[in-house]
Design a protein around this motif. Sequence first.
Motif, PDB file in Angstrom:
ATOM      1  N   THR A  97       0.816  -1.221   0.000  1.00 27.39           N
ATOM      2  CA  THR A  97       0.000   0.000   0.000  1.00 27.39           C
ATOM      3  C   THR A  97       0.848   1.269   0.000  1.00 27.39           C
ATOM      4  OG1 THR A  97      -0.157   0.062   2.418  1.00 27.39           O
ATOM      5  CG2 THR A  97      -1.846  -1.198   1.230  1.00 27.39           C
ATOM      6  N   GLN A  98       2.153   1.133   0.245  1.00 28.71           N
ATOM      7  CA  GLN A  98       3.076   2.273   0.231  1.00 28.71           C
ATOM      8  C   GLN A  98       4.214   1.935  -0.736  1.00 28.71           C
ATOM      9  OE1 GLN A  98       2.593   5.173   1.866  1.00 28.71           O
ATOM     10  NE2 GLN A  98       0.691   4.454   2.806  1.00 28.71           N
ATOM     11  N   PRO A  99       3.955   1.948  -2.038  1.00 28.15           N
ATOM     12  CA  PRO A  99       4.938   1.441  -3.009  1.00 28.15           C
ATOM     13  C   PRO A  99       6.192   2.283  -3.144  1.00 28.15           C
ATOM     14  CG  PRO A  99       3.058   2.431  -4.133  1.00 28.15           C
ATOM     15  CD  PRO A  99       2.691   2.375  -2.687  1.00 28.15           C
ATOM     16  N   ASN A 100       6.198   3.479  -2.598  1.00 39.60           N
ATOM     17  CA  ASN A 100       7.346   4.369  -2.804  1.00 39.60           C
ATOM     18  C   ASN A 100       8.386   4.306  -1.690  1.00 39.60           C
ATOM     19  OD1 ASN A 100       6.283   5.432  -5.254  1.00 39.60           O
ATOM     20  ND2 ASN A 100       4.931   6.769  -4.060  1.00 39.60           N
ATOM     21  N   THR A 101       8.121   3.512  -0.646  1.00 37.80           N
ATOM     22  CA  THR A 101       9.082   3.467   0.451  1.00 37.80           C
ATOM     23  C   THR A 101       8.957   2.164   1.226  1.00 37.80           C
ATOM     24  OG1 THR A 101       9.838   4.556   2.491  1.00 37.80           O
ATOM     25  CG2 THR A 101       7.476   4.645   2.010  1.00 37.80           C
ATOM     26  N   ASP A 102      10.077   1.699   1.769  1.00 36.97           N
ATOM     27  CA  ASP A 102      10.106   0.600   2.728  1.00 36.97           C
ATOM     28  C   ASP A 102      10.814   1.038   4.009  1.00 36.97           C
ATOM     29  OD1 ASP A 102       8.737  -1.339   1.267  1.00 36.97           O
ATOM     30  OD2 ASP A 102      10.536  -1.975   0.203  1.00 36.97           O
ATOM     31  N   THR A 103      10.828   2.318   4.261  1.00 35.65           N
ATOM     32  CA  THR A 103      11.538   2.874   5.418  1.00 35.65           C
ATOM     33  C   THR A 103      11.031   2.261   6.722  1.00 35.65           C
ATOM     34  OG1 THR A 103      11.753   4.956   4.215  1.00 35.65           O
ATOM     35  CG2 THR A 103      12.179   5.013   6.573  1.00 35.65           C
ATOM     36  N   ALA A 104      11.935   2.086   7.670  1.00 36.25           N
ATOM     37  CA  ALA A 104      11.590   1.504   8.971  1.00 36.25           C
ATOM     38  C   ALA A 104      10.971   2.565   9.880  1.00 36.25           C
ATOM     39  CB  ALA A 104      12.822   0.892   9.618  1.00 36.25           C
ATOM     40  N   LYS A 137       4.506   3.815   9.672  1.00 38.23           N
ATOM     41  CA  LYS A 137       3.520   4.268   8.697  1.00 38.23           C
ATOM     42  C   LYS A 137       3.165   3.080   7.804  1.00 38.23           C
ATOM     43  CE  LYS A 137       5.086   9.095   8.560  1.00 38.23           C
ATOM     44  NZ  LYS A 137       5.534  10.222   7.694  1.00 38.23           N
ATOM     45  N   GLY A 138       2.029   3.184   7.112  1.00 37.89           N
ATOM     46  CA  GLY A 138       1.630   2.122   6.207  1.00 37.89           C
ATOM     47  C   GLY A 138       0.602   1.196   6.826  1.00 37.89           C
ATOM     48  N   THR A 139       0.692  -0.112   6.500  1.00 35.54           N
ATOM     49  CA  THR A 139      -0.333  -1.051   6.939  1.00 35.54           C
ATOM     50  C   THR A 139      -0.155  -1.428   8.406  1.00 35.54           C
ATOM     51  OG1 THR A 139       0.972  -2.908   6.101  1.00 35.54           O
ATOM     52  CG2 THR A 139      -0.766  -2.057   4.686  1.00 35.54           C
ATOM     53  N   TRP A 140      -1.243  -1.270   9.136  1.00 35.74           N
ATOM     54  CA  TRP A 140      -1.257  -1.614  10.564  1.00 35.74           C
ATOM     55  C   TRP A 140      -1.529  -3.103  10.745  1.00 35.74           C
ATOM     56  CZ3 TRP A 140      -1.290   1.964  14.885  1.00 35.74           C
ATOM     57  CH2 TRP A 140      -1.599   1.387  16.117  1.00 35.74           C
ATOM     58  N   LYS A 199     -14.543 -16.427   4.729  1.00 35.68           N
ATOM     59  CA  LYS A 199     -14.777 -17.634   3.945  1.00 35.68           C
ATOM     60  C   LYS A 199     -14.623 -17.360   2.455  1.00 35.68           C
ATOM     61  CE  LYS A 199     -18.195 -21.343   3.407  1.00 35.68           C
ATOM     62  NZ  LYS A 199     -19.551 -21.822   3.822  1.00 35.68           N
ATOM     63  N   SER A 200     -14.931 -16.130   2.033  1.00 31.19           N
ATOM     64  CA  SER A 200     -14.866 -15.767   0.618  1.00 31.19           C
ATOM     65  C   SER A 200     -13.450 -15.759   0.064  1.00 31.19           C
ATOM     66  CB  SER A 200     -15.470 -14.377   0.413  1.00 31.19           C
ATOM     67  OG  SER A 200     -14.659 -13.392   1.045  1.00 31.19           O
ATOM     68  N   GLY A 201     -12.451 -15.626   0.939  1.00 31.83           N
ATOM     69  CA  GLY A 201     -11.063 -15.497   0.500  1.00 31.83           C
ATOM     70  C   GLY A 201     -10.587 -14.065   0.405  1.00 31.83           C
ATOM     71  N   LEU A 202     -11.483 -13.110   0.674  1.00 30.33           N
ATOM     72  CA  LEU A 202     -11.068 -11.708   0.711  1.00 30.33           C
ATOM     73  C   LEU A 202     -10.130 -11.475   1.888  1.00 30.33           C
ATOM     74  CD1 LEU A 202     -14.455  -9.843   0.055  1.00 30.33           C
ATOM     75  CD2 LEU A 202     -12.565 -10.129  -1.562  1.00 30.33           C
ATOM     76  N   VAL A 203      -9.233 -10.517   1.730  1.00 32.79           N
ATOM     77  CA  VAL A 203      -8.381 -10.054   2.818  1.00 32.79           C
ATOM     78  C   VAL A 203      -8.542  -8.545   2.903  1.00 32.79           C
ATOM     79  CG1 VAL A 203      -6.029  -9.877   3.716  1.00 32.79           C
ATOM     80  CG2 VAL A 203      -6.745 -11.938   2.489  1.00 32.79           C
ATOM     81  N   ILE A 204      -8.707  -8.032   4.118  1.00 33.60           N
ATOM     82  CA  ILE A 204      -8.830  -6.587   4.308  1.00 33.60           C
ATOM     83  C   ILE A 204      -7.592  -6.067   5.021  1.00 33.60           C
ATOM     84  CG2 ILE A 204     -11.339  -6.374   4.178  1.00 33.60           C
ATOM     85  CD1 ILE A 204     -11.475  -6.685   7.216  1.00 33.60           C
ATOM     86  N   LEU A 205      -7.151  -4.878   4.622  1.00 37.62           N
ATOM     87  CA  LEU A 205      -5.949  -4.241   5.166  1.00 37.62           C
ATOM     88  C   LEU A 205      -6.299  -2.854   5.663  1.00 37.62           C
ATOM     89  CD1 LEU A 205      -3.584  -4.838   2.085  1.00 37.62           C
ATOM     90  CD2 LEU A 205      -4.114  -6.465   3.897  1.00 37.62           C
ATOM     91  N   SER A 206      -5.717  -2.471   6.788  1.00 33.21           N
ATOM     92  CA  SER A 206      -5.860  -1.091   7.266  1.00 33.21           C
ATOM     93  C   SER A 206      -4.538  -0.368   7.091  1.00 33.21           C
ATOM     94  CB  SER A 206      -6.289  -1.059   8.741  1.00 33.21           C
ATOM     95  OG  SER A 206      -5.374  -1.770   9.563  1.00 33.21           O
ATOM     96  N   ASP A 207      -4.549   0.692   6.281  1.00 33.32           N
ATOM     97  CA  ASP A 207      -3.376   1.534   6.095  1.00 33.32           C
ATOM     98  C   ASP A 207      -3.596   2.827   6.886  1.00 33.32           C
ATOM     99  OD1 ASP A 207      -1.904   3.856   4.678  1.00 33.32           O
ATOM    100  OD2 ASP A 207      -0.909   2.070   3.895  1.00 33.32           O
ATOM    101  N   ILE A 208      -2.652   3.160   7.727  1.00 37.23           N
ATOM    102  CA  ILE A 208      -2.814   4.266   8.674  1.00 37.23           C
ATOM    103  C   ILE A 208      -3.219   5.557   7.985  1.00 37.23           C
ATOM    104  CG2 ILE A 208      -1.593   5.723  10.350  1.00 37.23           C
ATOM    105  CD1 ILE A 208       0.202   3.222  10.891  1.00 37.23           C
ATOM    106  N   GLU A 209      -2.555   5.886   6.873  1.00 33.45           N
ATOM    107  CA  GLU A 209      -2.792   7.162   6.207  1.00 33.45           C
ATOM    108  C   GLU A 209      -3.654   7.049   4.953  1.00 33.45           C
ATOM    109  OE1 GLU A 209       1.109   7.109   8.330  1.00 33.45           O
ATOM    110  OE2 GLU A 209       0.387   5.936   6.622  1.00 33.45           O
TER     111      GLU A 209
END
Length: 427
Positions: free
Chosen positions: A386-393, A396-399, A406-416
Amino acid sequence: MSALPEVPFLCEDGSAGGFLCENVGLYAQVSIAELSGQSSGIFLNDIWGWTDPETEKEYALVGLTNGMSFVDISNPINPMVVGRLPESNLNAKYKTIVKAQYPACNLGLGETSRSKSLTEGSSWRDVKVHKNHAYIVSDNQPHGMQVLDLTKLRNFSGEILNLQHDFLYDRLGSAHNIVINEESDFAYATGVTQADICGSSNGSGLHMIDISDPGNPEFAGCYIDDTPGYYRIAPGYIHDAQCVIYKGPDSEHQGKEVCFNSAEGNVVIANVSDKQNPTTIGFNRQADMQYSHQGWLTEDQSYFLMNDELDERNLGRGTKTYIWDVQDLENPEFLGYYEHSTSSIDHNLYIKGSYAYQSNYNAGLQILDITNVAAASLERVAYFDTQPNTDTANFKGTWSNYPFFKSGLVILSDIESGLFIVKPELE
């Protein structure tokens, strides 16, 4: 639930909807403004899921800095915010208590820019579900544990529901996380500080709550043991846990209720079957471990995968997932690391079948094949960044993520950046 529609943004040539990926397609992104109803000043934190047993609709439960948002994702191309719940009113009840008295989850690093920007609410909120009820806690403020009957979401008819909690459990103030063992009907608050009957003024271990009557939780007991040592916030402090009715290979403990605790510098395994007399079974730490943030058991309960939230910053090294052999509960054994290709901080991970779903802040969702976990050998087979421009430690990004639909969906929460609804393509 009916079959899912085709994914509108397939992962092709390493990209899905402008986000870096491998074997993960994007259905939709829901902005923070849509989730919160506010144009600025709100951030995301934790996330969980609920499937309505009557309608089979799937919902994302999204933590915000000032409450919760509830999103119907049964049509993942067109997710709908159906309700919002403000945080509890314990701040008003304890209006003479200064918020600074509630030690935040800053791991000794001081306030983050995100937490400094908040005039109300908290950067930290956590939610779990049991028997169609959501249980919600918050860190760094007096909050208690809110209980919400999720079947209220069925009342949505086009106008976003303004929800109120059905019960407020106020025998604790601030808590970092809430853990639920659905088999035993018990909840465990972790990272509890201040206004808590279990611990000292600085923190406690597990605050145990009977939720067999889901709308009327009752205090059940405390577990705290400072024997393991190496604590940053308080002796015996537990940051997160997974609690199960043990069915693993250690025959001595089968049938007991066991919690696998991420306790700052330690992995601590506790027998909590007797809520009035919980005991420590075993513990260990690895020499380089900086902060054992959270972890999850393999489905056979033989191995425990754990993330270390501070090693990237403190040791200047790449992301590592710790692998523990817990076949002997009294002597958990460190097997080795899985070394990621990034330097992003790892945060929350969950295991479903043969895969670990790991949220690594700026590196997004990392999906690891754990078939060879006994040899401490994992393999990345998919990811969505979700933050393709950085991998900085940095924080920020996905919490977090929720992979158990059951459907196989995955949900992600990105802070910003809000809520992401994705679909892995795994063999």
